[in-house]
Design an enzyme around this catalytic site. Structure first.
Site, PDB file in Angstrom:
ATOM      1  N   CYS A   1      35.043  45.125  26.568  1.00 36.41           N
ATOM      2  CA  CYS A   1      35.915  45.001  25.616  1.00 36.41           C
ATOM      3  C   CYS A   1      35.256  44.225  24.321  1.00 36.41           C
ATOM      4  O   CYS A   1      34.482  44.725  23.561  1.00 36.41           O
ATOM      5  CB  CYS A   1      37.013  44.100  26.087  1.00 36.41           C
ATOM      6  SG  CYS A   1      38.436  44.156  25.007  1.00 36.41           S
TER       7      CYS A   1
ATOM      8  N   HIS B   1      38.422  46.533  31.697  1.00 39.50           N
ATOM      9  CA  HIS B   1      38.078  45.148  32.042  1.00 39.50           C
ATOM     10  C   HIS B   1      38.045  45.278  33.706  1.00 39.50           C
ATOM     11  O   HIS B   1      38.887  44.838  34.508  1.00 39.50           O
ATOM     12  CB  HIS B   1      39.095  44.088  31.916  1.00 39.50           C
ATOM     13  CG  HIS B   1      39.219  43.854  30.392  1.00 39.50           C
ATOM     14  ND1 HIS B   1      38.666  42.657  30.017  1.00 39.50           N
ATOM     15  CD2 HIS B   1      39.762  44.357  29.409  1.00 39.50           C
ATOM     16  CE1 HIS B   1      38.655  42.505  28.516  1.00 39.50           C
ATOM     17  NE2 HIS B   1      39.416  43.596  28.242  1.00 39.50           N
TER      18      HIS B   1
ATOM     19  N   GLU C   1      36.393  42.993  35.435  1.00 37.61           N
ATOM     20  CA  GLU C   1      36.473  41.652  35.864  1.00 37.61           C
ATOM     21  C   GLU C   1      37.946  41.024  36.132  1.00 37.61           C
ATOM     22  O   GLU C   1      38.032  39.982  37.055  1.00 37.61           O
ATOM     23  CB  GLU C   1      35.731  40.546  35.001  1.00 37.61           C
ATOM     24  CG  GLU C   1      36.687  40.222  33.852  1.00 37.61           C
ATOM     25  CD  GLU C   1      36.911  41.207  32.609  1.00 37.61           C
ATOM     26  OE1 GLU C   1      36.387  42.334  32.822  1.00 37.61           O
ATOM     27  OE2 GLU C   1      37.287  40.875  31.495  1.00 37.61           O
TER      28      GLU C   1
END
Lengths: 225, 85
Positions: free
Chosen positions: A87, A196, A198
């Site tokens: 990002c 994302h 994560e």
């Protein structure tokens, strides 16, 4: 041998803790790196996390690019250090010219936050080798400046060299050219990704655990190195 | 004190959704006949010393490497005269 993965915190980073957690769940040791410190503490890889570094002032990633830590990251990435930008991290990698193109305002002008389906198209990069070719995954996506743009020649080059790492499936959420969600540099050690992974590493907090292979890929690569 | 202005605009081929949103709002507010809007940035730099070729060269360097992202943006550097201020 313990693999140490640095996660940089800039003023305005949001996802540094989640990135550290993903690194830990993958089986590596997260190392907190600070934007003002040039010292990368001999880490084996670096993650540039999401957020709004330096308030996104001027352009997303434009000021972070000139931070002391990025001097070292740019230098070492050019020498082969694996770097994943997620990002805002992707935006910083583009502003640093480690990756081509730029991220611009979403074509519909709205902030978007959704679980996004992707197809992993390159499994030879440092960060995607633990995926199956063409594997489809769902991970969170949240941005307002996520539209990937580059001139046609650059887009053709990225496609021809197999450097489109991930593509949006079902819906193009932000007007990215050719549905591009992530790309790599020519050597494959630097990867930028708008969604994302994560946030999708354990069932309790993520929609899936399908983001985890990004982090286990790097572990496998470094252990085998 | 001299002022140098740097105008930064998205390249013509880059989509400008913010400009488009402004353009769509104009007729609603009674401003007709505007067929296109592009939105950019203007930087006003106040210089300590004289605006000579060396100073302008440094500012062009700053514009090229920092104020604009030349992957998606063009920039123009110009000196503002006293009357314009």
């Amino acid at each position: 041998m313990t693999i140490r993965v640095g996660v940089v915190t800039f003023p305005g980073s949001l996802d540094d803790r989640d990135a550290q957690r993903a690194v830990r769940i993958a089986g590596a040791e997260p190392v907190a790196l600070w934007h003002k410190d040039k010292n990368l503490q001999q880490v084996d890889a670096v993650v540039l996390p999401g957020g709004f570094s330096y308030g996104d002032y001027l352009r997303c990633g434009a000021i972070s690019r000139f931070s002391p830590v990025m001097e070292s990251v740019i230098e070492q990435a050019q020498a082969g250090l694996p770097v994943l930008g997620i990002c805002n991290g992707f935006q910083i990698l583009c502003e640093s010219h480690l990756l081509p193109g730029a991220l611009t305002r979403n074509d519909h002008l709205h902030f978007i936050c959704r679980d996004q389906k992707l197809r992993i198209e390159n499994v030879s990069s440092a960060w995607t080798s633990d995926f199956a070719p063409g594997q489809e995954i769902t991970v969170p996506l949240k941005n307002i400046d996520g539209g990937f743009v580059a001139d046609e020649r650059t887009l053709d080059m990225l496609e021809a060299e197999g450097r489109v790492v991930a593509r949006y499936l079902d819906v193009n959420p932000n007007g990215s050219r050719r549905d591009i969600a992530g790309i790599s540099n020519a050597a494959g050690n630097v990867v930028g990704l708008m969604p994302h992974p994560e946030h999708a590493v354990e069932p309790l907090t993520g929609p899936t655990t399908e983001g985890l292979p990004f982090f286990t890929s790097i572990l496998k690569r470094l252990v085998n190195a | 004190m001299a002022r140098v202005v740097v105008d930064v605009m998205l390249k013509p081929e880059i989509l400008d959704p913010q400009g488009q949103a402004v353009q769509r709002a104009l007729p609603r507010l009674g401003f007709d006949g505007i067929t296109d809007v592009r939105q950019g940035k203007r930087f006003e730099l106040e210089l300590e010393g004289p605006v000579d070729e060396a100073a302008l060269a440094r500012i062009r360097e700053a514009a090229e490497s920092f104020l604009a992202n030349t992957v998606i943006e063009d920039f123009v550097v110009r000196v503002e005269t006293e009357e314009e201020k």
